[in-house]
Design a protein around this motif. Sequence first.
Motif, PDB file in Angstrom:
ATOM      1  N   ASP A 153     -97.785  44.842 -30.082  1.00 52.18           N
ATOM      2  CA  ASP A 153     -98.503  43.909 -29.280  1.00 52.18           C
ATOM      3  C   ASP A 153     -99.912  43.378 -29.691  1.00 52.18           C
ATOM      4  OD1 ASP A 153     -96.263  44.019 -27.751  1.00 52.18           O
ATOM      5  OD2 ASP A 153     -97.158  45.838 -26.462  1.00 52.18           O
ATOM      6  N   ALA A 154    -100.737  44.495 -30.349  1.00 42.31           N
ATOM      7  CA  ALA A 154    -102.197  43.871 -30.507  1.00 42.31           C
ATOM      8  C   ALA A 154    -102.175  43.403 -31.936  1.00 42.31           C
ATOM      9  CB  ALA A 154    -102.835  45.212 -30.973  1.00 42.31           C
ATOM     10  N   ASP A 195     -93.911  54.566 -29.127  1.00 43.55           N
ATOM     11  CA  ASP A 195     -95.010  53.970 -28.332  1.00 43.55           C
ATOM     12  C   ASP A 195     -96.330  53.405 -29.284  1.00 43.55           C
ATOM     13  OD1 ASP A 195     -93.772  54.588 -26.087  1.00 43.55           O
ATOM     14  OD2 ASP A 195     -94.611  56.457 -25.736  1.00 43.55           O
ATOM     15  N   ALA A 196     -96.557  54.184 -30.364  1.00 44.67           N
ATOM     16  CA  ALA A 196     -97.643  53.691 -31.335  1.00 44.67           C
ATOM     17  C   ALA A 196     -97.344  52.330 -31.800  1.00 44.67           C
ATOM     18  CB  ALA A 196     -97.805  54.897 -32.037  1.00 44.67           C
ATOM     19  N   GLU A 197     -96.077  52.310 -32.319  1.00 44.81           N
ATOM     20  CA  GLU A 197     -95.459  51.167 -32.812  1.00 44.81           C
ATOM     21  C   GLU A 197     -95.732  50.108 -31.721  1.00 44.81           C
ATOM     22  OE1 GLU A 197     -91.553  51.858 -34.508  1.00 44.81           O
ATOM     23  OE2 GLU A 197     -92.615  53.104 -36.313  1.00 44.81           O
ATOM     24  N   ASP A 198     -95.172  50.200 -30.619  1.00 39.23           N
ATOM     25  CA  ASP A 198     -95.141  49.063 -29.684  1.00 39.23           C
ATOM     26  C   ASP A 198     -96.370  48.597 -29.391  1.00 39.23           C
ATOM     27  OD1 ASP A 198     -92.418  49.265 -29.521  1.00 39.23           O
ATOM     28  OD2 ASP A 198     -92.486  50.320 -27.705  1.00 39.23           O
ATOM     29  N   GLU A 199     -97.187  49.796 -29.094  1.00 38.74           N
ATOM     30  CA  GLU A 199     -98.942  49.213 -28.828  1.00 38.74           C
ATOM     31  C   GLU A 199     -99.556  48.689 -29.790  1.00 38.74           C
ATOM     32  OE1 GLU A 199    -103.075  51.623 -27.472  1.00 38.74           O
ATOM     33  OE2 GLU A 199    -101.363  52.723 -28.007  1.00 38.74           O
ATOM     34  N   LEU A 200     -99.173  48.846 -31.241  1.00 40.25           N
ATOM     35  CA  LEU A 200     -99.870  48.264 -32.460  1.00 40.25           C
ATOM     36  C   LEU A 200     -99.298  46.834 -32.566  1.00 40.25           C
ATOM     37  CD1 LEU A 200    -102.019  48.203 -34.450  1.00 40.25           C
ATOM     38  CD2 LEU A 200    -100.447  49.383 -35.993  1.00 40.25           C
ATOM     39  N   ASP A 256    -103.868  52.571 -36.010  1.00 38.78           N
ATOM     40  CA  ASP A 256    -104.029  52.293 -34.640  1.00 38.78           C
ATOM     41  C   ASP A 256    -104.566  51.098 -34.054  1.00 38.78           C
ATOM     42  OD1 ASP A 256    -106.250  53.492 -34.588  1.00 38.78           O
ATOM     43  OD2 ASP A 256    -105.788  55.002 -33.680  1.00 38.78           O
ATOM     44  N   THR A 257    -104.816  50.873 -32.717  1.00 41.86           N
ATOM     45  CA  THR A 257    -105.497  49.673 -32.362  1.00 41.86           C
ATOM     46  C   THR A 257    -106.956  49.724 -32.678  1.00 41.86           C
ATOM     47  OG1 THR A 257    -105.909  50.877 -30.140  1.00 41.86           O
ATOM     48  CG2 THR A 257    -103.992  49.301 -30.518  1.00 41.86           C
TER      49      THR A 257
END
Length: 470
Positions: free
Chosen positions: A236-237, A229-234, A259-260
Amino acid sequence: MIDIDELRKLFLFERLTDEQLTMLASRGKVSTFEQDEFIVRQGEAADCFVVLIEGEVMMTTDTSAGAVSMSRTSQPGVYGGAIGAYLGERAPRTYTHSLRATAPTRMFVLPAAKFAYIVTEWFPMAIHLLEGLTFGGRAQREIIDRRQRLTALGTITAGLTHELNNPAAAAVRAVSELRHLMGASRRQLAELAEAGIAPERLRHLVEMQESCAASVGTLPPRTPMQISDAEDELGDALQELGVEDAWELAPSLVSAGFDTKGLEKVRAKVGDEHAPAALRWLAEATEISQMLGEVTEATERITSLLASAKQYSQMDRAPFQVCDLHELLESTLAIFRGKISPGITVVTDFDRTMPRIPAYGGELNQVWTNLIHNALDAMGEEGTLTVRTAHDEDEAIVEIGDTGPGVPDGIKERIFEPFFTTKSVGKGTGLGLDISYRIVAGRHGGELRVRSAPGDTWFEVRLPLRETVS
């Protein structure tokens, strides 16, 4: 002088002529012994050959745990004492066991020198045959002992090679990746410089990279889902910011705790115009730190294995020394690690208060090797190998247990015999336990015992805490 008819009744002398019996009777004498009186005592000068006329005797061998009974008999004609006197200078100089009367007993006692002369004169061919059997058998055993050691060394070498191969391959792979990453990192820094990044902004970026590098391997554990989940979020950013290959960079940054929020710090420190190139450099620099960590871990593992091999072989130490049994056991287990099936669980239960003991460290490692190898062989692909230690006032105790099928009751008394094996042809020489027994009992004055039930087999080694080795 004893009557020759009484000598003739003894099975040892029943085929001698009257002339021979007369000579024998004139050379020896009859001695009587009360119950519990020693006839010959272990360790004393071997100067007599004795034959039982009537009564009962027990043969015992002294160990550090006391006298061990070997046999008890009342059969007339049984003999003991200096039975190898005919070997001359090569015969044992002291008794290797004790004979004790367990009832009022009469013995025919013949001086060792006279016994040797009579046997040599009367049976010259037999002497040559006996010498051949004695010394040929001894030479054969030494050859097989060496072969057994080489076989054990081959097993250990295979395991060590396997264990060394893994960290060595990891180090080679990491170094290869490092070459590529360092080249890419230098090019990225050059691009940042060409884009006109201010020196103070570059310094902030380097400080952030150092913080990320320090975080590698020290972060709180996360589940695979949390990491994904952390990799997906970062990712995307990063993609929204216009970073190329955002999904390839995200895992390296996330593994360093990025992280973001960290992304916003980069933008604030270097500016939006330099952020994509700065983030690429930051990801590559972080991955370089990770690769360096892998190289360090791999080389430390190699160093640890080589130290274990050195400890196992005792190559830089005198044969007899004051040893830490736990170091010996741990080095043997480390050497074996590559040969242990994934289905085998290894449990150690060490009494760290055990004092160091005087011993032949290299030889004890051979004992641990034989016992552990047998335990692993008995269990096959699954089971539990347990190594535990304890001590009392006089002895150090090492126990090696397995959950294999066990040793059948019918062969427990034979497993320490030379050449006795339950393995199929070509699988074993039948000398591992014999060698181990002689190292423990003969060289160290200790004991090697077995107790076994299906699923619960233990070999127990007891070693004196004070020097008694030969």
